[in-house]
Design an enzyme around this catalytic site. Sequence first.
Site, mmCIF file in Angstrom:
data_model
loop_
_atom_site.group_PDB
_atom_site.id
_atom_site.type_symbol
_atom_site.label_atom_id
_atom_site.label_comp_id
_atom_site.label_asym_id
_atom_site.label_seq_id
_atom_site.Cartn_x
_atom_site.Cartn_y
_atom_site.Cartn_z
ATOM 1 N N TYR A 33 0.993 -1.289 0.069
ATOM 2 C CA TYR A 33 -0.003 -0.111 0.012
ATOM 3 C C TYR A 33 0.879 1.322 0.121
ATOM 4 C CZ TYR A 33 -2.740 3.939 1.661
ATOM 5 O OH TYR A 33 -3.072 5.158 1.766
ATOM 6 N N SER A 115 -2.420 14.481 7.095
ATOM 7 C CA SER A 115 -3.279 14.027 6.287
ATOM 8 C C SER A 115 -4.484 14.105 6.763
ATOM 9 C CB SER A 115 -3.011 12.521 5.607
ATOM 10 O OG SER A 115 -3.932 12.050 5.009
ATOM 11 N N TYR A 139 -9.306 16.750 1.137
ATOM 12 C CA TYR A 139 -9.870 16.492 -0.140
ATOM 13 C C TYR A 139 -11.198 17.330 -0.032
ATOM 14 C CZ TYR A 139 -6.445 12.528 -1.000
ATOM 15 O OH TYR A 139 -5.499 11.947 -1.119
ATOM 16 N N THR A 165 -6.095 18.887 -1.893
ATOM 17 C CA THR A 165 -5.343 17.955 -2.875
ATOM 18 C C THR A 165 -6.437 17.884 -4.059
ATOM 19 O OG1 THR A 165 -4.164 16.717 -1.185
ATOM 20 C CG2 THR A 165 -4.528 15.701 -3.307
ATOM 21 N N ARG A 174 -4.963 1.253 -7.962
ATOM 22 C CA ARG A 174 -3.932 0.627 -7.150
ATOM 23 C C ARG A 174 -3.940 -0.799 -7.286
ATOM 24 N NH1 ARG A 174 -3.873 4.881 -3.066
ATOM 25 N NH2 ARG A 174 -3.900 6.863 -4.276
ATOM 26 N N LYS A 246 -2.377 21.268 -3.950
ATOM 27 C CA LYS A 246 -1.653 20.279 -4.297
ATOM 28 C C LYS A 246 -2.035 19.327 -5.422
ATOM 29 C CE LYS A 246 0.341 16.109 -1.955
ATOM 30 N NZ LYS A 246 -0.231 14.833 -2.441
ATOM 31 N N HIS A 270 1.052 12.927 -7.004
ATOM 32 C CA HIS A 270 0.617 11.954 -5.950
ATOM 33 C C HIS A 270 1.533 10.809 -5.759
ATOM 34 C CE1 HIS A 270 -3.334 11.732 -3.280
ATOM 35 N NE2 HIS A 270 -2.646 10.609 -3.112
ATOM 36 N N ARG A 273 0.320 7.596 -7.443
ATOM 37 C CA ARG A 273 -0.649 6.841 -7.329
ATOM 38 C C ARG A 273 -2.074 7.084 -7.770
ATOM 39 N NH1 ARG A 273 0.870 4.490 -2.307
ATOM 40 N NH2 ARG A 273 -1.079 4.864 -1.090
ATOM 41 N N ASP A 301 6.599 17.469 -4.779
ATOM 42 C CA ASP A 301 7.003 15.982 -4.331
ATOM 43 C C ASP A 301 6.819 15.157 -5.322
ATOM 44 O OD1 ASP A 301 4.357 15.128 -4.673
ATOM 45 O OD2 ASP A 301 3.438 15.441 -2.478
ATOM 46 N N ARG A 305 14.801 11.649 -2.988
ATOM 47 C CA ARG A 305 15.233 10.551 -2.100
ATOM 48 C C ARG A 305 16.784 11.028 -1.653
ATOM 49 N NH1 ARG A 305 10.954 9.784 -2.408
ATOM 50 N NH2 ARG A 305 9.692 7.908 -3.110
HETATM 51 C C1 FMN Z 1 1.032 5.640 1.470
HETATM 52 C C2 FMN Z 1 0.625 7.086 0.883
HETATM 53 C C3 FMN Z 1 -0.361 7.532 1.479
HETATM 54 C C4 FMN Z 1 -0.621 8.989 0.687
HETATM 55 N N1 FMN Z 1 -1.911 9.607 1.119
HETATM 56 C C5 FMN Z 1 -1.914 10.870 0.782
HETATM 57 C C6 FMN Z 1 -3.123 11.781 1.535
HETATM 58 O O1 FMN Z 1 -3.757 11.225 2.500
HETATM 59 N N2 FMN Z 1 -3.431 12.987 0.975
HETATM 60 C C7 FMN Z 1 -2.636 13.498 -0.118
HETATM 61 O O2 FMN Z 1 -2.880 14.440 -0.386
HETATM 62 N N3 FMN Z 1 -1.684 12.699 -0.548
HETATM 63 C C8 FMN Z 1 -1.306 11.465 -0.284
HETATM 64 N N4 FMN Z 1 -0.092 10.958 -0.654
HETATM 65 C C9 FMN Z 1 0.688 11.536 -1.826
HETATM 66 C C10 FMN Z 1 1.787 12.191 -1.190
HETATM 67 O O3 FMN Z 1 1.440 13.371 -0.359
HETATM 68 C C11 FMN Z 1 2.865 12.692 -1.952
HETATM 69 O O4 FMN Z 1 2.304 13.364 -2.987
HETATM 70 C C12 FMN Z 1 3.765 11.464 -2.544
HETATM 71 O O5 FMN Z 1 3.751 10.270 -1.795
HETATM 72 C C13 FMN Z 1 5.063 11.887 -2.974
HETATM 73 O O6 FMN Z 1 5.782 11.123 -3.669
HETATM 74 P P1 FMN Z 1 7.061 10.210 -2.728
HETATM 75 O O7 FMN Z 1 6.460 9.300 -1.929
HETATM 76 O O8 FMN Z 1 7.846 9.734 -3.720
HETATM 77 O O9 FMN Z 1 7.965 11.047 -1.835
HETATM 78 C C14 FMN Z 1 0.086 9.438 0.011
HETATM 79 C C15 FMN Z 1 1.212 9.171 -0.547
HETATM 80 C C16 FMN Z 1 1.425 7.574 -0.133
HETATM 81 C C17 FMN Z 1 2.659 6.941 -0.718
HETATM 82 C C1 7N5 Z 2 -8.727 7.515 1.461
HETATM 83 C C2 7N5 Z 2 -7.189 8.144 1.946
HETATM 84 C C3 7N5 Z 2 -6.243 8.432 0.581
HETATM 85 C C4 7N5 Z 2 -4.855 8.259 0.856
HETATM 86 C C5 7N5 Z 2 -4.231 8.579 -0.416
HETATM 87 O O1 7N5 Z 2 -4.156 9.866 -0.883
HETATM 88 C C6 7N5 Z 2 -3.434 7.423 -0.901
HETATM 89 O O2 7N5 Z 2 -3.365 6.586 -0.331
HETATM 90 O O3 7N5 Z 2 -2.491 7.999 -2.035
#
Ligand code: FMN
Ligand code: 7N5
Length: 374
Positions: A33, A115, A139, A165, A174, A246, A270, A273, A301, A305
């Site tokens: 995940y 978040s 959101y 976002t 996914r 975002k 994102h 994702r 973002d 790394r």
């Molecule tokens: C497990 C996971 C959960 C995330 N949850 C959110 C979220 O709740 N809200 C959101 O705006 N972005 C979410 N994101 C996106 C991150 O804010 C971000 O855009 C992204 O992880 C950046 O890339 P990186 O993981 O390569 O640093 C999530 C990303 C991951 C990996």
């Molecule tokens: C419902 C939570 C959303 C989390 C998110 O944005 C992600 O997993 O990328």
Amino acid sequence: MNGTMGGVAAEPWTLREVEAAARARLDPVHYDYFAGGAGDEVTVRANEAAFARLGLLPRVLRGAGPADPAITLLGRPAALPVVIAPTAFHRLADPEGERATARAAAAAGTVMIVSMASTVAVEDVAAAAPGARLWFQLYLQPDADFTVRLARRAARAGCEALVVTADSPVFGRRERDLRNGFHDLPGHLRCENLRDDPGEGPGEGTGGERDDDRGGPVRPIVMDPRLSWADLDRLRAATGLPIVLKGVTHPADARLALEHGVAAIMVSNHGGRQLDTVPAAIDLLPDVAAATGGAVPVLLDGGVRRGTDVLKALALGATAVAVGRPVLWGLAAGGEAGVARVLALLRAEVEQALTLCGCASPAGLTPDLVRRTC
Ligand SMILES: Cc1cc2nc3c(=O)[nH]c(=O)nc-3n(C[C@H](O)[C@H](O)[C@H](O)COP(=O)(O)O)c2cc1C
Ligand SMILES: CCCCC(=O)C(=O)O
């Protein structure tokens, strides 16, 4: 950190080693995940690969002196140009969850974006880390009153900005999660900000493992393709907090965001994702930065790394970058100390790379220091 990280024998020296330590400890379904992305994960890979295709051209004999990576972000100082991206479900990685992340952010002097889908209520995150700079991600919900209530709750908890976002009119597909059957949190965890009527304090009436239950039913997070700029305007009118948008990738949307009064823009796909095959975030940055013309700070973002990645983004127009997965890896590998380690490694790498580029501060980074190598 003192010696070991939550039982991991050797201290990690790179973010990749932190990920390996996290992977060894996490339930493979939760690892997937965190690590995974949408579709073929083309964008997940592209985010990191694109940084490797950019080279840095150091300037020499500038007499710049030792480097200080501190910056100003939305009018307040941050000790380094790396903030914590909003990520959901930190208690899947560590029992303290978002509390641990916030403490590490506060100790490092940087911003944590909490978040909307955090597993600790935003009030409890703030209480756990006095002095932390918190922004709150949400959101836009089709129930506009609920969105406003949530924004006000975040403001009352001390959050300085709202990060809206915009890249999720529907949840990304996914395939790892579909294959693993991961579609919900385990029974003892909840999205604590999604309660309509949260109680005053956590942990009421439970024993054993800490339960953050604040009472009241938990709403689902709704992703709604009918939402538009008008909904952003309504939220902006209803709250005094600056809004960071975002998920901007198209320069035309960056211009629209300015027209709609945002305080900052986050270039983000994102972390790969949502829509797969969106280009790497770093490759999108120059056009978005040009479209904003310096009117508001631009953050980025996706795939950061290394300290050198941070420098490339700053040189190409970002005020700061955010890291998502590396923080989750730190949390899973060693809780608060693990997140602290991730931030300390990035800080040390940024300082070193700034000095090697002949820059005393991030302000010295200019686009001519970056060269596409292939
Ligand atoms: C497990 C996971 C959960 C995330 N949850 C959110 C979220 O709740 N809200 C959101 O705006 N972005 C979410 N994101 C996106 C991150 O804010 C971000 O855009 C992204 O992880 C950046 O890339 P990186 O993981 O390569 O640093 C999530 C990303 C991951 C990996
Ligand atoms: C419902 C939570 C959303 C989390 C998110 O944005 C992600 O997993 O990328």
